[in-house]
Design a protein around this motif. Structure first.
Motif, PDB file in Angstrom:
ATOM      1  N   LYS A  54      -9.626  -5.198  20.501  1.00  0.00           N
ATOM      2  CA  LYS A  54     -10.763  -5.892  21.109  1.00  0.00           C
ATOM      3  C   LYS A  54     -11.262  -6.936  20.118  1.00  0.00           C
ATOM      4  O   LYS A  54     -10.862  -6.960  18.959  1.00  0.00           O
ATOM      5  N   LYS A  55     -12.179  -7.766  20.570  1.00  0.00           N
ATOM      6  CA  LYS A  55     -12.742  -8.771  19.679  1.00  0.00           C
ATOM      7  C   LYS A  55     -13.549  -8.079  18.583  1.00  0.00           C
ATOM      8  O   LYS A  55     -14.441  -7.290  18.861  1.00  0.00           O
ATOM      9  N   GLN A  56     -13.189  -8.364  17.328  1.00  0.00           N
ATOM     10  CA  GLN A  56     -13.890  -7.727  16.228  1.00  0.00           C
ATOM     11  C   GLN A  56     -15.239  -8.392  15.990  1.00  0.00           C
ATOM     12  O   GLN A  56     -15.414  -9.581  16.232  1.00  0.00           O
ATOM     13  N   LYS A  57     -16.190  -7.605  15.503  1.00  0.00           N
ATOM     14  CA  LYS A  57     -17.540  -8.079  15.257  1.00  0.00           C
ATOM     15  C   LYS A  57     -17.755  -8.265  13.762  1.00  0.00           C
ATOM     16  O   LYS A  57     -17.135  -7.577  12.955  1.00  0.00           O
ATOM     17  N   ARG A  58     -18.642  -9.161  13.405  1.00  0.00           N
ATOM     18  CA  ARG A  58     -18.917  -9.391  11.992  1.00  0.00           C
ATOM     19  C   ARG A  58     -19.953  -8.419  11.451  1.00  0.00           C
ATOM     20  O   ARG A  58     -19.840  -7.938  10.345  1.00  0.00           O
ATOM     21  N   PHE A  59     -20.981  -8.126  12.214  1.00  0.00           N
ATOM     22  CA  PHE A  59     -22.069  -7.257  11.765  1.00  0.00           C
ATOM     23  C   PHE A  59     -22.239  -6.078  12.715  1.00  0.00           C
ATOM     24  O   PHE A  59     -22.053  -6.220  13.917  1.00  0.00           O
ATOM     25  N   GLN A  60     -22.637  -4.945  12.145  1.00  0.00           N
ATOM     26  CA  GLN A  60     -22.968  -3.786  12.964  1.00  0.00           C
ATOM     27  C   GLN A  60     -24.232  -3.139  12.417  1.00  0.00           C
ATOM     28  O   GLN A  60     -24.461  -3.149  11.212  1.00  0.00           O
ATOM     29  N   LEU A  61     -25.006  -2.582  13.321  1.00  0.00           N
ATOM     30  CA  LEU A  61     -26.200  -1.851  12.957  1.00  0.00           C
ATOM     31  C   LEU A  61     -25.912  -0.366  13.172  1.00  0.00           C
ATOM     32  O   LEU A  61     -25.411   0.033  14.228  1.00  0.00           O
ATOM     33  N   HIS A  62     -26.172   0.462  12.141  1.00  0.00           N
ATOM     34  CA  HIS A  62     -25.857   1.891  12.171  1.00  0.00           C
ATOM     35  C   HIS A  62     -27.126   2.719  12.036  1.00  0.00           C
ATOM     36  O   HIS A  62     -28.092   2.279  11.432  1.00  0.00           O
ATOM     37  N   ASP A  63     -27.062   3.946  12.522  1.00  0.00           N
ATOM     38  CA  ASP A  63     -28.156   4.891  12.281  1.00  0.00           C
ATOM     39  C   ASP A  63     -27.748   5.941  11.250  1.00  0.00           C
ATOM     40  O   ASP A  63     -28.393   6.961  11.099  1.00  0.00           O
ATOM     41  N   GLY A  64     -26.647   5.694  10.535  1.00  0.00           N
ATOM     42  CA  GLY A  64     -26.149   6.631   9.538  1.00  0.00           C
ATOM     43  C   GLY A  64     -25.038   7.513  10.062  1.00  0.00           C
ATOM     44  O   GLY A  64     -24.320   8.144   9.302  1.00  0.00           O
ATOM     45  N   HIS A  65     -24.861   7.553  11.396  1.00  0.00           N
ATOM     46  CA  HIS A  65     -23.818   8.376  12.017  1.00  0.00           C
ATOM     47  C   HIS A  65     -22.931   7.556  12.941  1.00  0.00           C
ATOM     48  O   HIS A  65     -21.730   7.760  13.002  1.00  0.00           O
ATOM     49  N   SER A  66     -23.547   6.639  13.675  1.00  0.00           N
ATOM     50  CA  SER A  66     -22.779   5.862  14.649  1.00  0.00           C
ATOM     51  C   SER A  66     -23.338   4.439  14.749  1.00  0.00           C
ATOM     52  O   SER A  66     -24.443   4.147  14.298  1.00  0.00           O
ATOM     53  N   VAL A  67     -22.543   3.584  15.387  1.00  0.00           N
ATOM     54  CA  VAL A  67     -22.925   2.182  15.578  1.00  0.00           C
ATOM     55  C   VAL A  67     -23.904   2.081  16.735  1.00  0.00           C
ATOM     56  O   VAL A  67     -23.645   2.604  17.824  1.00  0.00           O
ATOM     57  N   ILE A  68     -25.031   1.425  16.494  1.00  0.00           N
ATOM     58  CA  ILE A  68     -26.037   1.225  17.544  1.00  0.00           C
ATOM     59  C   ILE A  68     -25.804  -0.107  18.253  1.00  0.00           C
ATOM     60  O   ILE A  68     -25.934  -0.220  19.458  1.00  0.00           O
ATOM     61  N   TYR A  69     -25.454  -1.128  17.446  1.00  0.00           N
ATOM     62  CA  TYR A  69     -25.289  -2.460  18.019  1.00  0.00           C
ATOM     63  C   TYR A  69     -24.327  -3.264  17.164  1.00  0.00           C
ATOM     64  O   TYR A  69     -24.265  -3.073  15.945  1.00  0.00           O
ATOM     65  N   SER A  70     -23.580  -4.180  17.798  1.00  0.00           N
ATOM     66  CA  SER A  70     -22.653  -5.060  17.093  1.00  0.00           C
ATOM     67  C   SER A  70     -23.008  -6.512  17.374  1.00  0.00           C
ATOM     68  O   SER A  70     -23.453  -6.843  18.479  1.00  0.00           O
ATOM     69  N   TYR A  71     -22.781  -7.366  16.380  1.00  0.00           N
ATOM     70  CA  TYR A  71     -23.078  -8.792  16.503  1.00  0.00           C
ATOM     71  C   TYR A  71     -21.840  -9.586  16.118  1.00  0.00           C
ATOM     72  O   TYR A  71     -21.139  -9.238  15.171  1.00  0.00           O
ATOM     73  N   ASP A  72     -21.580 -10.681  16.840  1.00  0.00           N
ATOM     74  CA  ASP A  72     -20.514 -11.589  16.419  1.00  0.00           C
ATOM     75  C   ASP A  72     -20.983 -12.421  15.238  1.00  0.00           C
ATOM     76  O   ASP A  72     -20.198 -12.886  14.436  1.00  0.00           O
ATOM     77  N   ASP A  73     -22.250 -12.663  15.149  1.00  0.00           N
ATOM     78  CA  ASP A  73     -22.833 -13.437  14.071  1.00  0.00           C
ATOM     79  C   ASP A  73     -24.170 -12.796  13.728  1.00  0.00           C
ATOM     80  O   ASP A  73     -24.591 -11.849  14.364  1.00  0.00           O
TER      81      ASP A  73
END
Length: 198
Positions: free
Chosen positions: A164-183
């Motif tokens: 899939k299209k890879q993301k540059r940034f991700q927001l985590h809660d320490g266990h899993s990804v909450i949100y991904s950003y292309d920029d």
């Protein structure tokens, strides 16, 4: 064409008749350098942080990663955080942050954000390992990670599944990804330039 080239060379080689006077610089004072110890030689600093009392340099030197200097007089105050892969040890550091009584280092090879406590006295500093957060469950490469807010982490890298299209940034809660950003999540293209190297 040859005539034009010849005229151009002649015009460029003509001098105005003025002499070149070499500038003379006044020597105000002698500048001396002094190496305190070969053990303190730092060839490549990865990152740096400053608080109200100390300067922290992140560099692999003499088996340690964090080298501390007094902010007021530049005196060396010690080296901390062992090189290695055990608890509290760092193998390949890529970023350093200092916030009040905590110091954090992201170890890119172990994909961990390690947190250390800072205990400051008037003449000493103690750095002790507290815990770490692993980003190894992420799909892709996490180059750097920071504590974003209480128990929220921001990571930078080539993230996400390869198909899939890879993301540059991700927001985590320490266990899993909450949100991904292309920029970087900012409004307006003019602000994106500021965050090319967060």
């Amino acid at each position: 064409m040859k005539k034009l080239l010849g005229i151009l060379i002649i015009l460029c080689s003509c001098s105005s008749g003025k002499e070149y006077n070499e500038p003379q610089f006044v020597e105000k004072e002698e500048i001396r350098g002094e190496c305190l110890s070969d053990d303190l030689m730092i060839s490549y600093a990865c990152d740096m942080a400053v608080d109200d009392q100390y300067i922290y340099i992140l560099a692999s030197s003499q088996g340690k990663w964090v080298h501390v200097y007094d902010k007021s007089d530049g005196q060396y105050r010690g080296s901390h955080v062992l090189t290695g892969q055990g608890p509290g040890e760092v193998h390949t550091a890529s970023s350093l942050t200092v916030d009040k009584d905590k110091l954090q280092i992201y170890d890119q090879s172990q994909m961990k954000l390690l947190t250390y406590s800072l205990k400051k006295a008037s003449d000493s500093l103690q750095i002790s390992f507290m815990d770490d957060v692993s980003f190894s469950s992420n799909k892709g490469i996490v180059r750097r990670a920071w504590l974003f807010a209480d128990s929220l982490y921001l990571s930078d890298g080539q993230l996400g599944a390869e198909n899939k299209k890879q993301k540059r940034f991700q927001l985590h809660d320490g266990h899993s990804v909450i949100y991904s950003y292309d920029d970087f999540p900012v409004q307006g293209k003019d602000l994106e330039k500021v965050f090319l190297f967060p």
